[in-house]
Design a protein around this motif. Structure first.
Motif: not given
Length: 777
Positions: A706-709, A714-715, A721-725
């Protein structure tokens, strides 16, 4: 039963070895006379029994230990074995005037054997004292001189309180009267003081002012006429003055009593070599040069060295009290360490406490007794055993020393004297430093044989006489029993007796065959000898070490080094001691051999004690199974762990606190902690371990997946979001740039003269009368 017999044999062998190692040994080199024998060593004896030797035997067999000679059939009455002993003692009673006994001793010494005698000292009450006050009169001592002028009666009164008879004297010093020590300008020589209003005398090196006297008023009168002086540099010429006070005893007036020299100053001192600054190159000769009570040759001789001054003070039994100001105490303490029987006291700035200082210093000096024998020949060793009344005993010291000796307290010194070789009659004196009494010791060496031989006219074939058991032949006769006269046999017969075998040279080419016996050549160097039945041996053909024959620690006998008791090796180059190989009572930690007092290690171990092995693998992995076995048995029932723990002693502890501990994984993938110490010996270890293990926990699969998925999602979201900004910001930037460029454009409405429109106008002739009508084509 057989094992018991073997054990008893081993014990007997050990006992016989120990006895042999401690038995007296006579090391001799072809001693053919009694004198040669007893000079060979302290355990060598000579048998003077007539016909003691067998046919073909050399007379050197007469020289051996007493025990060996007795075993060979020589009776005690025929054995010559001189010993070290005291022949005469001149004792004297100890009283208020005599503190030391005996007065004289005659000592006979056997070379290599120690002679002993006792010296007693009893500190007397009220022993007379002579005190000479030597004062620095440089300008900085101006206020001190004022107080010293009133000192005479006070000082005498203080001394008379602790002694029957006291005398005081006075002298002063400044420095050598040459540049750079003193200004040689005429005006400065007349008045060297900086303050011209002060009465000041010309500079001088040393001036003896008052002989030792018991008249305090005379001290006050003579010192009262003294004035301050001055010089240029800070160090003073005090050592020059002390030397003259020490060696000019008849002019100072020293009595044969306790002698004190009080040296008062507030500055340092010049030493040997400083005279070169004034081109004074002649060393101080330690002689008296007082003329009219002034040291007038100070500008001719350099300052004395500290060692030279210490020797003269000691020779003349003078004890020194350095009365110096607080800033100079450390300097003079260093000087006092080099001068026996001297102390340092802190002097007040105006010398007002000098009486108390001298009284305390006298008590300290008088309560310490140091026996010394001065300079003796190198081949005469003298050591002392001091048995002090306070229970402190000092053994085998180069001096006899006892401290805190009280009045009427008796102390004893044992003096041990050893002569290394035969020597002419000698004498030396033992005396307590600072006191005038001495013990004179006269020394003779027992190097001659006093044999009382029976006169037998038939002895030595009537051709000689018996001397200490052997024949001394008359002129013209030779041989062991004087049986051979010159020319009695053919040369061939005589030479055959002087050959070791048929192929050998006569007397090995190193001697002459006389009467069928080899007489070996004598070297110009008396230390080199050729000997042996056939002159086949010498005492210089042995192995050398550091350019010394037998390393200087043994004797060469026929090509083989015979080492002294404490040395070993083919060249006596090795000390038999193992002190440099010992480590906690073990030789070379049990992992090497001690050779030449150094460890020769085994199996990769290195010195100095074979403790470490840089190239050896760590023992941690090796003993991991051992520790795991003990842990799994919970520290009990460890018999099953014997095989894996071979060579180790294992112990359970609560915690392993050492920094250098082992950390290994067991079969359960758990971490074990334990400490290994390598004991003395080969493959001997001690292990301390704890039952606590650090085992890894089972992985949480759900949490990991679960942590991996969640992490990947999340990454990705964060990346989107960073690309859109980023793209939004870029578009906004581009639009702003467009707006700016648009505003910069300016429209011009004037007609361009070279511009031609693209429209053509044509008139139709048929309609010329009509309203103008244009038709564009």
């Amino acid at each position: 039963m057989s094992w018991c017999i073997i054990f008893l044999l081993i014990q007997a062998e050990i006992i016989s070895y120990k006895f042999a190692s401690t038995a007296e040994v006579c090391t001799k080199i072809k001693a053919n006379t009694c004198q040669e024998c007893i000079q060979s060593g302290p355990h060598c004896s000579w048998c003077k029994k007539v016909n003691f030797t067998k046919a073909g035997e050399s007379d050197s067999v007469r020289c051996d230990t007493t025990a060996q000679l007795l075993s060979l059939g020589c009776d005690q009455s025929n054995i010559i074995d001189p010993i070290s002993e005291t022949l005469n003692i001149d004792t004297q009673d100890l009283n208020d005037g005599t503190q030391l006994t005996p007065k004289h001793i005659d000592l006979q010494l056997r070379p290599g054997e120690t002679g002993e005698f006792e010296v007693q000292f009893k500190r007397a009450k009220g022993y007379p004292v002579d005190l000479y006050y030597l004062m620095d009169l440089s300008y900085s001592m101006f206020d001190d001189l004022v107080n010293v002028k009133e000192l005479g009666n006070q000082l005498l009164s203080a001394l008379n309180g602790i002694t029957k008879s006291a005398q005081i004297g006075f002298g002063s010093f400044v420095d050598k009267t040459v540049l750079p020590f003193v200004s040689t300008h005429p005006e400065q020589l007349k008045h060297p003081c900086t303050d011209k209003s002060v009465q000041c005398q010309p500079p001088f090196s040393f001036k003896h002012i008052l002989n030792l006297t018991g008249d305090g008023n005379k001290f006050k009168e003579q010192v009262g006429m003294q004035w301050i002086s001055g010089n240029l540099d800070s160090p003073e010429g005090g050592l020059d003055a002390m030397m003259q006070v020490a060696v000019c005893g008849d002019k100072i007036g020293w009595r044969n009593v306790t002698r004190l020299l009080v040296y008062a100053t507030d500055d340092g001192f010049h030493i040997a070599g400083d005279g070169k600054l004034a081109a004074i190159l002649t060393p101080n000769n330690g002689m008296c040069h007082l003329e009219d009570n002034i040291y007038k040759k100070s500008n001719e001789f350099d300052y004395p060295s500290v060692g030279q001054l210490a020797q003269k003070l000691s020779q003349n039994n003078i004890q020194v009290v350095f009365a110096v100001t607080s800033n100079m105490v450390k300097t003079y303490q260093d000087l006092s360490n080099l001068i026996p029987k001297s102390v340092v006291g802190g002097l007040s700035n105006d010398s007002s406490n000098v009486v108390q200082l001298i009284t305390e210093a006298y008590q300290n000096l008088s309560s310490e007794v140091i026996l010394d024998h001065g300079i003796t020949p190198d081949f005469l060793d003298i050591v002392y055993d001091s048995y002090c009344s306070n229970g402190v005993n000092v053994l085998n010291d180069v001096r006899g020393i006892c401290s805190n000796v009280k009045i009427n307290e008796l102390i004893t010194f044992k003096v041990k004297v050893t002569a290394k070789k035969c020597l002419p009659n000698q004498s030396f004196s033992i005396r307590p430093l600072g006191f005038t009494e001495t013990v004179k010791v006269s020394v003779t060496t027992a190097c001659d044989c006093l044999c009382e031989d029976a006169i037998d006219p038939k002895a030595c074939n009537s051709n000689g006489t018996i001397v200490c058991g052997i024949c001394s032949c008359n002129k013209g006769h030779l041989g062991k029993n004087c049986e051979c006269a010159e020319g009695s046999k053919t040369s061939q017969e005589l030479e055959q007796n002087c050959r070791k075998d048929n192929n050998s040279a006569v007397c090995s080419g190193a001697g002459e065959c006389i009467c069928g016996q080899c007489i070996c050549h004598i070297n110009d160097d008396s230390s080199k000898k050729i000997f042996g039945t056939y002159c086949e041996c010498n005492n210089w053909g042995c192995e050398m070490f550091e350019n010394k024959l037998c390393a200087g620690e043994g004797t060469c006998f026929c090509g083989v080094c015979t080492c002294n008791a404490d040395f070993d090796g083919t060249a006596c180059q090795c000390k038999r001691s193992t002190d440099r190989c010992m480590n906690n009572g073990s030789i070379c930690s049990g992992r090497g051999e001690c050779k030449c007092n150094l460890c020769t290690c085994k199996g990769g171990y290195i010195g100095p004690y074979c403790k470490t092995c840089p190239g050896c693998p760590s023992p941690c992995p090796r003993f991991g199974p051992c520790v795991e076995c003990h842990i799994k048995h919970n520290g009990q029932n460890t018999g099953n762990c014997t095989d894996v723990c071979f060579g180790a002693t294992v112990k359970q502890v609560e915690t392993v606190t050492e920094e250098a501990f082992c950390r290994e994984k067991d079969s359960d993938n758990c971490w074990m902690q334990y400490f290994i110490n390598e004991e003395d010996g080969e493959n001997k270890f001690s292990i301390r371990y704890t039952l606590k293990r650090e085992c890894p926990e089972a992985p949480n699969v759900l949490f990991i997946v679960g942590g991996t998925i969640g992490g990947v999602t999340l990454i990705g979201l964060i990346g989107l979001i960073i690309w859109k900004i980023f793209t939004e910001l870029k578009d906004r930037n581009e639009y702003k740039h467009f707006e700016k460029e648009k505003q910069k454009v300016k429209w011009d409405e004037n007609v361009n003269p070279i511009f031609t429109t693209a429209t053509t106008t044509v008139k139709n002739p048929n309609f010329e009368d009509e309203d103008e009508d244009e038709k564009s084509i």
